[in-house]
Design an enzyme around this catalytic site. Structure first.
Site, short mmCIF file in Angstrom:
data_model
loop_
_atom_site.label_atom_id
_atom_site.label_comp_id
_atom_site.label_asym_id
_atom_site.label_seq_id
_atom_site.Cartn_x
_atom_site.Cartn_y
_atom_site.Cartn_z
N ILE A 1 0.83 -1.10 -0.05
CA ILE A 1 0.08 -0.17 -0.03
C ILE A 1 0.98 1.17 -0.01
O ILE A 1 0.47 2.41 0.46
CB ILE A 1 -1.02 0.12 1.35
N ARG B 1 14.38 -4.59 14.39
CA ARG B 1 15.21 -4.06 13.13
C ARG B 1 14.50 -3.36 12.35
O ARG B 1 13.46 -3.77 11.80
CB ARG B 1 15.73 -5.39 13.03
N ILE B 2 15.08 -2.41 11.62
CA ILE B 2 14.79 -1.60 10.48
C ILE B 2 15.18 -2.54 9.42
O ILE B 2 16.34 -2.64 9.02
CB ILE B 2 15.07 -0.15 10.59
N LEU B 3 14.25 -3.01 8.44
CA LEU B 3 14.44 -3.98 7.19
C LEU B 3 15.21 -3.28 6.23
O LEU B 3 15.94 -3.71 5.55
CB LEU B 3 13.41 -4.75 7.03
N GLN C 1 8.55 5.77 6.03
CA GLN C 1 7.16 5.45 6.73
C GLN C 1 7.24 6.11 8.09
O GLN C 1 6.20 6.48 8.22
CB GLN C 1 7.11 3.76 6.68
N GLU D 1 2.12 2.18 12.13
CA GLU D 1 1.33 3.12 12.93
C GLU D 1 2.35 3.96 13.88
O GLU D 1 1.82 5.14 14.03
CB GLU D 1 0.53 2.23 13.88
#
Lengths: 334, 693
Positions: B458, B577-579, B587, B654
């Protein structure tokens, strides 16, 4: 939307004649406001008469120092003109404070003056609105009135005029050139827009078939050269004014020699603050005098109280904005 | 527990479909226009409550170009799936203004719109209530929108408040807000041989398929390859999708397209309901909380309940031996509220975090220190240990980066060039969980691994991040991976929602990759394939799992006009972890922008005389413009959490918005000395307060 026909005449007189022949016809210039209203069902013209071929897109200087702006000049071109920026800074600043770059590229000078109010009840064909129909009552007065008028309103309408440019034009005493069924005439900008009274369907003094052909800016007085436009809105760009101020100031020896104050977002038309101007001439250019002058102007204010949000806040907001703007023109912190 | 080894994960792989999007070739649901497509334009109720007594479609039907006018009198019957919002054109009852009461199908949009205008609907109007009165009649809902119980109590909070040396009691209000993704909802539907083929802007193609299949008792295919933002409104189906598929059924073989206009986005696809939050905090002089009470009154729809779980974050944020949350609902004759970015936490953090700021003022204590002193060692309600909890580190790290200590704590101290400056902090959390029910299939073909799962991109970057997860799970380069998502022709996928998309799909992909390697080793043959369902998280009942954030804001308020600007925002996140740092930062910053917008701009104004949102366009409903967003900085702490999922990634959809509005409100107080407890904060709130001066 209701079907309509489309004409694109080559002569201004033909455009005027086309409207005279059809009471439900409308001129189309940039279309930034009218096309929205067609889609919303706010207006249902029988015919659109495109005036883009018959209005000048030139800005020319006349012998007496007047700058003549063709009615077809795009807002963005007007704001970018070096003569306008240098001699009438409030005008350039006002345009750049309005709409978005895309809209300014499409919107014309004449059309800017003729845009309709952004009162949400006017734009919503399902809610009663006296400006759309004299048979209907005003929905805004007991509704969402945060953006509405505090000066010169009537029982039938509390809408404000949305133009930024027009506020600056009022401050610089522009003249509107009009071609009508009976020939050409000149209307001072201060007399161009009207208060709603009992007929808010009419925003201006123009009659059906009158075509704005040009806007003249008279040779600038010192207070016009030292002018600016201050717009206060709910976000930093791309919003209509809560209030705005076009102001010019000439100070000699600490005393106000000349002052121009026009207010936006407060009335059915750009509001020339003549009471405040008169109070300031010959007075010291101080915060206290600025505040006293605009306070005197706002004695006539009649804010709207509404369960969904009134507009009494506009009194301190106009006061603060005017004081801040004049202080800046006098060389202080705005 | 340790997380899986990362090679691609944690790197900024470029968005796979980026070139398609910026060149306009990525197909969205409303772009799918085949020859013979009919355009749908709806007729919508003009009353907020009542019964349809007659519909005259003769003029509309007679208009050239009109193919059909569908009303409740002749619409195909739908099965009842238990959702009143889905009972489209099934009867005469009007539940809200703007409800669909007929649909026109025509060969051009303008013809359809004109025909819709010609449909004459008569109503027997009933009295309606559409204005939110928090003191009006409310009831206790059976459950909150997230399924949790409406009330929770630990100890004796009222007695603890009465005994506490320092007490803050205040009420905070958040308005109705609408999602307004850039792409309005759109559906293109065609019935072929009794089967519905649907292109839908959806956060979950399979959920859409299940819903439509139930309603129509038919086979349904849904594709949703690209979505221009969802934010919750494209999760569960709304009436417009049902209307399009229903109307299409009356013209078998012909595609029917329904793309909502912006006004319809304020009438039929949900919103965040208004809340009033009564906060009460009781503390010792050293700042330790004795009692924390968060009583919420929120709006819901009379015909379909959705209660914003605004008190939710107060159940876990801070330690306090005595505590209560409660939720009461006021039913209104409006369309139904729904999930909207950080449902519960976004508005709830405004109440809690402003109240914490007011308590810090009352205690004359640094608001960061106050929060640190109330850091719980276990979940304060259920007693579970946290899988990881980075709030204190976020506060410390963020404060350092923000330069927090350089500011005098007293309000109204810094006037620069006519602007009052101040700083504020607000914190937040959002649960990290995993949705069951996805299946991933991995097929080795042509030297590449095709990973198929009905996930949804999205705009958050699911296609790209799943590629990275699959590459690391299989131990290959991202160039060897091809991810297929966004269609019910693929194995089923759960929705992009609840900040659980990546966690759920990713865990499934890792499971499938493990099975693939177990089955075929490192050197598979062409055509080898393996699949797996979403594995349960064995730690789900053992730990409390959530993301955390500390938001910092600097606010400038014009001393003459009360205009509010936000020169700086910093969010410091503890999200595992930030992928993909580029996509992740985007984001998180996007959420923060929305938080700013929530703080200063967004409010849907219902005019009860007409039962509608009166500022129903983007000229009247303000969102932050570019000029409102100045310096915006998102950072994250190192957090290794092997309990949440194999990737160690908590959701980040979120958490970005949570706490921002409170940080800005607190900074506005710090700048001006004026405490505004109602959103959005606008210049009139300040100008009309005597303390503003």
């Amino acid at each position: 939307m209701k079907p309509f026909t489309y004409a694109r005449p080559d002569e201004a007189s033909d455009a005027v004649a086309a409207l005279v022949a059809d009471p439900d016809a409308r001129f189309l210039a940039g279309g930034t406001n009218l096309l929205d209203h067609l889609k919303l069902g706010v207006v249902e013209p029988s015919q659109l008469v495109d005036v883009n071929r018959v209005t000048s897109t030139e800005i020319t200087e006349l012998d007496d120092g007047t700058l003549r702006i063709g009615a077809g000049v795009a807002n963005s071109d007007l704001a970018a003109d070096s003569r306008v920026r240098r001699r009438y800074p409030a005008v350039a600043a006002a345009i750049l404070a309005g709409a978005s770059g895309q809209l300014r590229n499409m919107a014309s000078t004449g059309g800017n003056l003729l845009q309709r109010t952004r009162c949400p009840y006017f734009a919503d064909a399902t809610t009663p609105c006296t400006k759309r129909s004299l048979d209907e009552a005003c929905s805004a007065r007991e509704g969402w009135a945060r953006y509405h008028a505090i000066l010169g309103a009537s029982e039938s309408c509390i809408a404000t005029h949305p133009s930024d440019l027009a506020v600056a034009l009022v401050a610089v005493d522009a003249q509107v050139q009009v071609l009508g069924p009976d020939g050409a005439r000149t209307i001072p900008i201060g007399e161009f827009h009207r208060l709603p009274g009992d007929d808010p369907t009419r925003d201006t003094v123009l009659e059906h078939g009158d075509l704005v052909t040009a806007v003249d800016l008279p040779a600038p007085a010192p207070a016009v050269t030292n002018s600016t436009y201050r717009k206060v809105r709910d976000r930093a760009s791309y919003a209509f004014a809560l209030v705005s101020v076009a102001a010019g100031l000439e100070v000699r020896d600490g005393v106000v020699a000349d002052v121009r104050i026009a207010l936006g977002g407060v009335a059915h038309k750009p509001w020339r603050a003549t009471t405040a101007e008169a109070a300031l001439r010959g007075r010291p250019a101080t915060d206290e005098e600025f505040r006293a002058a605009i306070t005197a102007e706002l004695e006539a204010a009649e804010p709207v109280e509404s369960p969904l949000g009134g507009n009494a806040y506009k009194i301190p907001l106009v006061t603060g904005t005017v004081v801040s703007t004049l202080r800046g023109l006098a060389g202080g912190t705005s | 527990m340790t997380t899986m080894d990362a090679r691609s994960m944690g790197t900024s792989v470029r968005r796979i479909e980026g070139p398609d999007k910026v060149t306009g070739t990525a197909p969205y649901a409303g772009d799918t226009v085949a020859d013979g497509t009919l355009v749908l334009y709806p007729v919508q109720a003009t009353v907020a409550r009542g019964e349809i007594t007659a519909i005259d479609t003769s003029a509309a039907t007679a208009l050239p170009g009109v193919a059909a006018v569908v009303t409740h009198l002749d619409a195909p019957r739908l099965a009842d799936d238990g959702d009143p919002e889905h009972r489209v054109l099934q009867g005469t009852t009007v539940h809200h203004r703007g409800q669909y009461v007929a649909a026109v199908l025509a060969d051009h949009a303008e013809v359809a719109a004109e025909a819709a205008r010609l449909v004459v609907v008569s109503y027997d109007e009933a009295p309606s209530t559409t204005g939110f009165d928090p003191d009006g009649g409310s009831y206790t809902p059976s459950a909150l929108g997230n399924g949790q119980a409406p009330d929770s109590v630990v100890g004796d909070p009222d007695a603890a408040l009465a005994a506490a040396p320092v007490v803050v009691k205040a009420s905070y209000a958040t308005p109705m807000e609408h999602h307004n993704p850039m792409e309005p909802h759109a559906t293109t539907a065609t019935w072929v041989d009794g089967r519905a083929i649907v292109h839908e802007a959806s956060q979950g193609a399979d959920l859409a398929r299940q819903t439509l299949a139930t309603l129509f008792d038919a086979e349904v295919e849904v594709s949703s390859p690209h979505v221009g933002g969802g934010f919750g409104t494209k999760g569960f189906l709304h009436a417009g999708t049902v209307l399009a598929v229903l109307a299409a059924r009356t013209v078998p073989g012909r595609p029917v397209r329904f793309a909502l206009g912006r006004r319809q986005m304020f009438e039929t696809v949900g919103y965040r309901p208004a809340t009033v939050q009564h906060m009460a905090l009781g503390a010792e002089a050293d700042g330790r909380l004795d009692a924390l009470v968060h009583d919420v009154v929120g709006a819901t729809a009379r015909y379909k309940e959705f209660v914003e779980p605004a008190g939710g974050s107060s159940r876990s944020m801070y330690a306090a031996p005595h505590r209560r949350t409660s939720h009461r609902a006021v039913p209104l004759d409006l369309d139904a509220p729904t999930y909207m970015r950080a449902p519960g936490e976004a508005p709830g953090s405004f109440g809690l975090e402003c109240a914490m700021d007011e308590l810090a003022v009352a205690l004359d204590m640094d608001p960061i220190e106050l929060r640190v002193r109330n850091e719980p060692s276990v979940h304060p309600e259920n007693g579970l240990p946290f899988s990881s909890r980075g709030l204190v580190e976020c506060l410390r790290t963020g404060a350092e980066r923000f330069g927090w200590s350089t500011w005098d704590r007293a309000p109204r101290r810094r006037l620069v060039d006519g602007w009052w400056h101040g700083v504020g902090v607000g914190c937040g959390t959002f649960p990290a969980f995993r949705m069951p029910g996805s299946t991933a299939e991995i097929t080795f073909t042509g030297g590449r691994y095709v990973v198929a799962i009905g996930a949804a991109d999205i705009g958050q970057g699911a296609r790209t991040v799943l590629t990275q997860i699959a590459a690391d799970a299989l131990g290959v380069d991202v160039g060897s991976i091809e991810v297929e998502i966004g269609s019910t022709s693929l194995p089923v996928g759960s929705i992009a929602g609840g900040s659980a998309g990546t966690a759920s799909w990713g865990s499934t992909v890792v499971e499938a990759a493990d099975r693939f390697r177990d089955k075929y080793g490192e050197d598979p043959d062409d055509g080898d394939h393996a699949d797996a369902a979403t594995p349960d998280n064995p730690w789900a009942e053992e730990f409390a799992m959530a993301a955390y954030v500390a938001q910092f804001a600097e606010v400038a308020v014009h001393a003459d006009t009360g205009e509010i600007r936000v020169p700086r925002l910093l969010g410091t996140f503890g999200v595992g972890r930030i992928l993909n740092p580029t996509l992740g930062r985007s984001q998180l910053q996007g959420g923060m922008v929305w938080g700013l917008s929530m703080a200063l701009h967004e409010e849907s104004v219902v005019d009860p005389r007409f039962g509608e949102v009166i500022n129903h366009d983007l000229a009247g409903y303000h969102i932050a413009a570019n000029a409102d967003v100045r310096e915006i900085d998102a950072q994250w702490i190192d957090e290794d959490d092997g309990y949440v999922n194999p990737m160690g990634a908590k959701g980040i959809g979120e958490i970005g918005i949570v706490g921002v509005a409170a940080a800005i409100a607190n900074a506005t107080y710090h700048a001006t000395g004026v405490r505004v407890r109602s959103l959005p904060i606008t210049c009139d709130d300040l100008l009309t307060d005597p303390a503003f001066g």
